[in-house]
Structure formats: structure tokens, C-alpha cells
Design a protein around this motif. Structure first.
Motif, short mmCIF file in Angstrom:
data_model
loop_
_atom_site.label_atom_id
_atom_site.label_comp_id
_atom_site.label_asym_id
_atom_site.label_seq_id
_atom_site.Cartn_x
_atom_site.Cartn_y
_atom_site.Cartn_z
N ALA A 193 1.27 -10.25 -17.19
CA ALA A 193 0.16 -9.99 -16.26
C ALA A 193 0.14 -8.48 -16.01
CB ALA A 193 0.36 -10.74 -14.96
N VAL A 194 -1.02 -7.86 -16.24
CA VAL A 194 -1.09 -6.41 -16.16
C VAL A 194 -2.02 -5.90 -15.07
CG1 VAL A 194 -0.43 -5.99 -18.54
CG2 VAL A 194 -2.83 -6.37 -17.99
N SER A 195 -2.46 -6.78 -14.21
CA SER A 195 -3.29 -6.32 -13.10
C SER A 195 -3.05 -7.23 -11.90
CB SER A 195 -4.77 -6.33 -13.48
OG SER A 195 -5.22 -7.65 -13.66
N ASP A 196 -3.51 -6.76 -10.75
CA ASP A 196 -3.33 -7.56 -9.54
C ASP A 196 -4.12 -8.87 -9.59
OD1 ASP A 196 -1.62 -5.71 -8.44
OD2 ASP A 196 -3.26 -4.57 -7.51
N SER A 197 -5.14 -8.92 -10.45
CA SER A 197 -5.95 -10.14 -10.58
C SER A 197 -5.23 -11.22 -11.38
CB SER A 197 -7.29 -9.81 -11.23
OG SER A 197 -7.10 -9.44 -12.59
N GLY A 198 -4.09 -10.88 -11.98
CA GLY A 198 -3.35 -11.86 -12.76
C GLY A 198 -3.78 -11.95 -14.21
N GLU A 199 -4.65 -11.05 -14.65
CA GLU A 199 -5.09 -11.04 -16.05
C GLU A 199 -3.88 -10.79 -16.95
OE1 GLU A 199 -8.01 -8.45 -18.93
OE2 GLU A 199 -8.29 -8.35 -16.76
N THR A 200 -3.74 -11.62 -17.98
CA THR A 200 -2.58 -11.50 -18.88
C THR A 200 -3.02 -11.06 -20.27
OG1 THR A 200 -2.68 -13.81 -19.57
CG2 THR A 200 -1.33 -13.32 -17.65
N ILE A 201 -2.09 -10.43 -20.97
CA ILE A 201 -2.34 -10.02 -22.35
C ILE A 201 -2.12 -11.23 -23.24
CG2 ILE A 201 -1.65 -8.48 -24.22
CD1 ILE A 201 -0.43 -6.63 -22.05
N PRO A 202 -3.14 -11.63 -24.03
CA PRO A 202 -2.94 -12.76 -24.95
C PRO A 202 -2.12 -12.32 -26.17
CG PRO A 202 -5.15 -11.85 -25.20
CD PRO A 202 -4.50 -11.11 -24.07
N LEU A 203 -1.48 -13.27 -26.82
CA LEU A 203 -0.70 -12.94 -28.02
C LEU A 203 -1.55 -12.27 -29.09
CD1 LEU A 203 1.70 -16.00 -28.48
CD2 LEU A 203 2.22 -13.71 -27.62
N PRO B 132 1.71 4.10 -20.52
CA PRO B 132 0.80 3.10 -19.96
C PRO B 132 1.44 1.85 -19.36
CG PRO B 132 -0.16 4.02 -21.93
CD PRO B 132 1.25 4.55 -21.84
N PRO B 133 2.52 1.30 -19.92
CA PRO B 133 3.11 0.13 -19.26
C PRO B 133 3.49 0.37 -17.80
CG PRO B 133 3.96 0.29 -21.48
CD PRO B 133 3.16 1.55 -21.22
N PHE B 134 3.87 1.59 -17.49
CA PHE B 134 4.22 1.91 -16.10
C PHE B 134 2.99 2.00 -15.20
CE2 PHE B 134 7.88 3.60 -18.45
CZ PHE B 134 8.91 2.97 -17.78
N LEU B 135 1.83 2.21 -15.80
CA LEU B 135 0.59 2.37 -15.04
C LEU B 135 -0.22 1.08 -14.95
CD1 LEU B 135 -0.54 5.75 -16.65
CD2 LEU B 135 0.84 5.41 -14.58
N ALA B 136 0.25 0.02 -15.59
CA ALA B 136 -0.53 -1.21 -15.72
C ALA B 136 -0.50 -2.10 -14.48
CB ALA B 136 -0.04 -2.01 -16.93
N GLY B 137 0.32 -1.79 -13.51
CA GLY B 137 0.41 -2.64 -12.33
C GLY B 137 1.12 -3.95 -12.61
N ALA B 138 2.06 -3.92 -13.55
CA ALA B 138 2.78 -5.13 -13.96
C ALA B 138 4.14 -5.21 -13.26
CB ALA B 138 2.97 -5.13 -15.48
N ASN B 139 4.74 -6.40 -13.33
CA ASN B 139 6.08 -6.56 -12.76
C ASN B 139 7.12 -5.95 -13.71
OD1 ASN B 139 6.82 -8.50 -14.77
ND2 ASN B 139 5.86 -10.12 -13.55
N THR B 140 8.35 -5.87 -13.24
CA THR B 140 9.42 -5.22 -14.00
C THR B 140 9.67 -5.89 -15.34
OG1 THR B 140 10.44 -4.55 -11.92
CG2 THR B 140 11.82 -4.45 -13.87
N ALA B 141 9.66 -7.21 -15.39
CA ALA B 141 9.90 -7.92 -16.65
C ALA B 141 8.81 -7.60 -17.67
CB ALA B 141 9.97 -9.42 -16.42
N THR B 142 7.57 -7.56 -17.23
CA THR B 142 6.46 -7.25 -18.13
C THR B 142 6.55 -5.81 -18.62
OG1 THR B 142 5.01 -8.91 -17.16
CG2 THR B 142 3.94 -7.10 -18.32
N ILE B 143 6.87 -4.88 -17.71
CA ILE B 143 7.01 -3.48 -18.12
C ILE B 143 8.12 -3.35 -19.16
CG2 ILE B 143 7.71 -1.17 -17.34
CD1 ILE B 143 6.30 -1.82 -14.66
N ALA B 144 9.25 -3.96 -18.90
CA ALA B 144 10.37 -3.88 -19.85
C ALA B 144 9.99 -4.49 -21.20
CB ALA B 144 11.60 -4.60 -19.28
N ALA B 145 9.31 -5.63 -21.18
CA ALA B 145 8.90 -6.26 -22.43
C ALA B 145 7.89 -5.39 -23.18
CB ALA B 145 8.29 -7.64 -22.15
N LEU B 146 6.94 -4.81 -22.46
CA LEU B 146 5.95 -3.95 -23.10
C LEU B 146 6.60 -2.72 -23.72
CD1 LEU B 146 2.99 -4.16 -20.57
CD2 LEU B 146 3.08 -5.15 -22.87
#
Length: 152
Positions: free
Chosen positions: A54-64, A110-124
Motif C-alpha cells: 500500500a503506497v498511499s493513505d487511501s490504501g491503494e496497492t501496487i499490483p504484481l 521514491p519508496p521513502f516518499l510513497a507514504g508506505a509502511n516500513t515493510a512496504t518501504i523495505a520490500a520496495l
């Protein structure tokens, strides 16, 4: 040109310029396919262990499929850079590695600017390194082979 005005073939043992560029492009596209598959599989594995992407506060996720498209696109950009450097640089492999590593470092912002949680940032961040680990060494090796440049 020979003395009849017709273009002569390259000297024996030398490849023509288009063959060098074409060979690099073919190698690059195979590496791009490998990088795209590896990145998409790594993203699927991350999702399977709970990363939501999830990369935004709206919960939008990056699809595979998004990982595949972006990886494929930027891998092709890398191929274009490698081909241009082979064509116009005295030291294409060295310049390619410098350029590609610099662009990979910039892509980590950009992963740090995406508004994502720590797990998502690390994965990105990890998913930025997967295609770099495939594309950079493959294209650098191919450039060295085609231009006779020693290790960079």
C-alpha cells in the motif's frame, strides 16, 4: 568501399558496428526478461509473507503486474543507455556501471516518499536491487566483451 564503389564487408575477424549493437540489445532483452520475472516473483513472495504494498493513505496497492511493467520499462531504458554508450563512449562499460549504479541509488528515494509502511518501504528497496543485480552486471559484461574494455 572497394574500388568499384560498393561497400566492402568488414575485415575478417571484425564484427560490424550494427552486429555489436544488435548483440548487446539481444543480451539486454534476455536480461530484462530475467529481471522482470525475478522482480515479479520476489514481489509475489513479499506479498505472500504479508507485505501489502500500500503506497498511499487511501490504501491503494501496487499490483504484481505493476512491478513487471515498471521493471521491463526501466530495463529497456538501461539497454538504450548501454547501446548509446557502446556507440559514443571510449569506455562504455565503465561509464555504464557508473550511470546505472547512480540511477539505481536515485531510484531508492521514491519508496521513502510513497507514504508506505516500513515493510512496504523495505520490500520496495529490495525490489529495486533485484533488477539492478541482473541488468548491471549483464550489460557491463556484454559491453566489455564487445569493446575489449577491461574490468570496470
Amino acid at each position: 568501399m572497394n574500388d568499384t564503389g560498393v561497400a566492402a564487408s568488414p575485415a575478417p575477424g571484425r564484427t560490424s558496428h550494427p552486429v555489436r549493437l544488435g548483440g548487446l540489445a539481444v543480451t539486454g532483452f534476455i536480461a530484462a526478461l530475467v529481471a522482470t520475472v525475478a522482480t515479479t516473483l520476489a514481489a509475489a513472495l513479499a506479498r505472500a509473507v504479508g507485505v501489502d504494498f500500500a503506497v498511499s493513505d487511501s490504501g491503494e496497492t501496487i499490483p504484481l503486474a505493476g512491478f513487471a511493467v515498471v521493471t521491463g520499462f526501466f530495463s529497456v531504458v538501461g539497454i538504450v543507455i548501454a547501446v548509446a554508450l557502446l556507440r559514443w563512449s571510449a569506455h562504455p562499460a565503465r561509464r555504464f556501471v557508473w550511470t546505472a549504479v547512480s540511477l539505481t541509488a536515485i531510484s531508492m528515494v521514491p519508496p521513502f516518499l510513497a507514504g508506505a509502511n516500513t515493510a512496504t518501504i523495505a520490500a520496495l528497496l529490495g525490489l529495486h536491487l533485484v533488477p539492478a543485480a541482473v541488468m548491471i552486471p549483464t550489460l557491463a559484461r556484454s559491453l566489455r566483451t564487445r569493446c575489449g574494455e577491461r574490468g570496470s
